[in-house]
Each structure stands twice: as C-alpha cells, then as structure tokens.
Scaffold this active site. Structure first.
Site, PDB file in Angstrom:
ATOM      1  N   GLY A  91       1.508   6.103   8.961  1.00  0.00           N
ATOM      2  CA  GLY A  91       2.769   6.429   8.350  1.00  0.00           C
ATOM      3  C   GLY A  91       3.928   5.520   8.535  1.00  0.00           C
ATOM      4  O   GLY A  91       4.791   5.501   7.689  1.00  0.00           O
ATOM      5  N   SER A  98       4.100   2.685   7.874  1.00  0.00           N
ATOM      6  CA  SER A  98       3.836   1.613   6.922  1.00  0.00           C
ATOM      7  C   SER A  98       5.088   1.158   6.185  1.00  0.00           C
ATOM      8  O   SER A  98       5.940   1.950   5.819  1.00  0.00           O
ATOM      9  CB  SER A  98       2.809   2.067   5.890  1.00  0.00           C
ATOM     10  OG  SER A  98       1.563   2.256   6.491  1.00  0.00           O
ATOM     11  N   GLY A  99       5.144  -0.148   5.964  1.00  0.00           N
ATOM     12  CA  GLY A  99       6.241  -0.727   5.209  1.00  0.00           C
ATOM     13  C   GLY A  99       7.466  -1.029   6.040  1.00  0.00           C
ATOM     14  O   GLY A  99       8.354  -1.761   5.597  1.00  0.00           O
ATOM     15  N   ASP A 149      -0.178  -7.615   1.639  1.00  0.00           N
ATOM     16  CA  ASP A 149       0.291  -6.222   1.639  1.00  0.00           C
ATOM     17  C   ASP A 149       1.818  -6.217   1.739  1.00  0.00           C
ATOM     18  O   ASP A 149       2.400  -5.895   2.774  1.00  0.00           O
ATOM     19  CB  ASP A 149      -0.343  -5.464   2.808  1.00  0.00           C
ATOM     20  CG  ASP A 149      -0.083  -3.972   2.749  1.00  0.00           C
ATOM     21  OD1 ASP A 149       0.456  -3.493   1.735  1.00  0.00           O
ATOM     22  OD2 ASP A 149      -0.431  -3.277   3.733  1.00  0.00           O
ATOM     23  N   HIS A 188       0.816  -1.217   0.000  1.00  0.00           N
ATOM     24  CA  HIS A 188       0.000   0.000   0.000  1.00  0.00           C
ATOM     25  C   HIS A 188       0.850   1.268   0.000  1.00  0.00           C
ATOM     26  O   HIS A 188       0.311   2.366  -0.115  1.00  0.00           O
ATOM     27  CB  HIS A 188      -0.997  -0.008   1.162  1.00  0.00           C
ATOM     28  CG  HIS A 188      -0.433   0.330   2.499  1.00  0.00           C
ATOM     29  ND1 HIS A 188      -0.050  -0.615   3.413  1.00  0.00           N
ATOM     30  CD2 HIS A 188      -0.206   1.529   3.090  1.00  0.00           C
ATOM     31  CE1 HIS A 188       0.381  -0.021   4.511  1.00  0.00           C
ATOM     32  NE2 HIS A 188       0.297   1.281   4.336  1.00  0.00           N
TER      33      HIS A 188
END
Length: 270
Positions: A211, A213-214, A119, A72
């Site tokens: 934020g 994320s990843g 994801d 995402h």
C-alpha cells in the site's frame, strides 16, 4: 475530514482494495509519526468511487501541477490528489484537494511484471497547488545519480503500523538506509528481480508494505538537504523480511523522461 469542495461531498479516507500483484501498500512498518508537515511534498492519491474518495497510493509533488507516483497505482479510475495532509481524521486548514486532469504512465511499464522496472507515472493536476509552509515542491536528484550504500533515507506514508495492524491517522515515517545494487542483487536477497533502474532501501525492520506504493523515498541529498530518490514499487510478500529491502523506482534514471513530460526544468525548495 477532507471534503470534495466542488460538490460538498464528504471524503471517506478508507483503504482501497489492492490489485492482484504488487498491490498499492498503505503502511509504513515500524515507523513513527512524522512531525506535522515535515515532508511537505508528500501527496496522497485518492480514487473516486461514487460519493467517496478512497486512499489508494502515495505520491510526490514535483511541480505546481505535477505529482510523481508509481505506474502500478494507475487503473481506470477518477483520481484526486490531497496535499498538505498530516492527520486524515481532522481538518487542519492546510489541506488542498485537487482533481487529476491527465495521467502519463511510462510507456515501457508492464503491469504483469513490475520487477522489470519503469514503474513510474506522472499526474497532471487540473490546477496548480498553492505553495505554502505545508505544501512545497520536492527536490529530485541529478540524472543518473546512484545512492551510496547506507545513505540515510526515509519512507513516508499513511498505513498499518505493522503487518495486518491498525492504520494510523497521522503520516508515518520510517528510516530505510539505502542498499547498493551489489548487495540487493545477491541470490539470497532480490537477485535478478532488481535492475539498475531500481534502488533498494531498508530490509528487516522498517519497510514499506502493501500500500505505500507510489510514495517517496526521501534521502540525504546531493544538491539539497533532502531529495526524492525513489518511488515505492514492490517488496516481499511478508513485510520486514530480512534481506528483502523495499524496492523503489530509481528517480535519477528517469529525469529526462520526467522533464520531457512536464515540459520545463524542475524547481524545488532546497
């Protein structure tokens, strides 16, 4: 401050606007500043917007020219990866800034519903990162491994020190004990939104938020002292919500897919 060495453009390390749902997060809530370069596989995903590079997501260096992140986090942008970062406001001499050559998003990922899983994405760098004391490869868990409930894990990233709070200059870390599937899928927790291909951690004090994320979930390892067992996927609308742990893509569920993309066995510094 980082520089785009190839074009001598200043790099602005500013927060990027998020996506409509499951926005890339840039905060570790109730975290503390990490010891500089104590998580040397931590990557920072940047998007190129005109003459600026904006912080967008986190990531993990898993091979000399491969970074693991969340699907995402990917859109139609030009991406760069920063390695060897700690304090984003100063040049420490350890930073490496490398453009992304190619992006591989898991083919089953549905951007309209990250809770369905898959994801996960891989970024192929234009050239190899130089491995140093500040830049090292992450170790990944054995395929199919399930974290025991309560395993000591840490989330790492740059971002707000609390919900709607200031963004720190230095890499933050937060203790997030692993939460097993039977706990995380209880009706008053995440219920059916969490699948077997997820892993939950934390919930109530330290957490990821919009934020991070990843970025990696660093856990006490099976074969190595630390292994990256998760990729930040989603969390509650309000951070630090009791019974709503941060939800990560479970890396051990995707080892075969990762190796199928990068082409050979994984290496790391145990």
């Amino acid at each position: 401050m980082l520089r785009l060495l190839s074009t001598l453009l200043l790099v602005a390390l500013a927060s990027a606007s998020g996506q409509p749902s499951f926005r890339p997060s840039i905060r570790v809530v109730n975290g503390t500043s990490a010891v500089p370069h104590s998580w040397p596989w931590q990557a920072l995903l940047l998007i190129e917007q005109g003459d600026w590079l904006n912080i967008y997501c986190g990531g993990t260096l898993i091979k000399h020219n491969w970074v693991l992140t969340a699907a995402h986090c990917i859109s139609n942008e030009k991406y760069w990866v920063a390695l060897g970062e700690h304090d984003t406001t100063v040049s420490e001499g350890s930073e490496q800034l490398i453009p992304v050559e190619a992006i591989y998003v898991h083919p089953l990922y549905n951007n309209d519903d990250a809770s369905q899983g898959y994801d996960i994405a891989l970024l192929k760098l234009l050239y190899n990162a130089e491995l140093t004391d500040e830049v090292k490869l992450a170790c990944l868990p054995p395929a199919g491994y399930i974290l025991p409930h309560g395993t000591e894990c840490y989330i790492t990233g740059w971002g707000n020190l609390n919900t709607n709070g200031p963004i720190p200059d230095q890499l933050q870390q937060g203790l997030l004990p692993a939460v097993d599937h039977p706990h995380c899928t209880q009706p008053d927790w995440w219920g059916s939104a969490v699948k077997e291909i997820h892993v939950c951690a934390g919930g109530g004090y330290s957490s990821a938020c919009y934020g991070d994320s990843g970025g990696p979930l660093n856990c006490r390892g099976v074969n190595c002292k630390w292994e990256v067992h998760g990729v930040v996927s989603f969390g509650p609308e309000i951070c630090n919500t009791e019974k709503k742990p941060t939800v990560f893509t479970r890396v051990s569920a995707y080892i075969d897919w990762i190796i199928g993309i990068i082409g050979s066995g994984l290496e790391c510094s145990c």
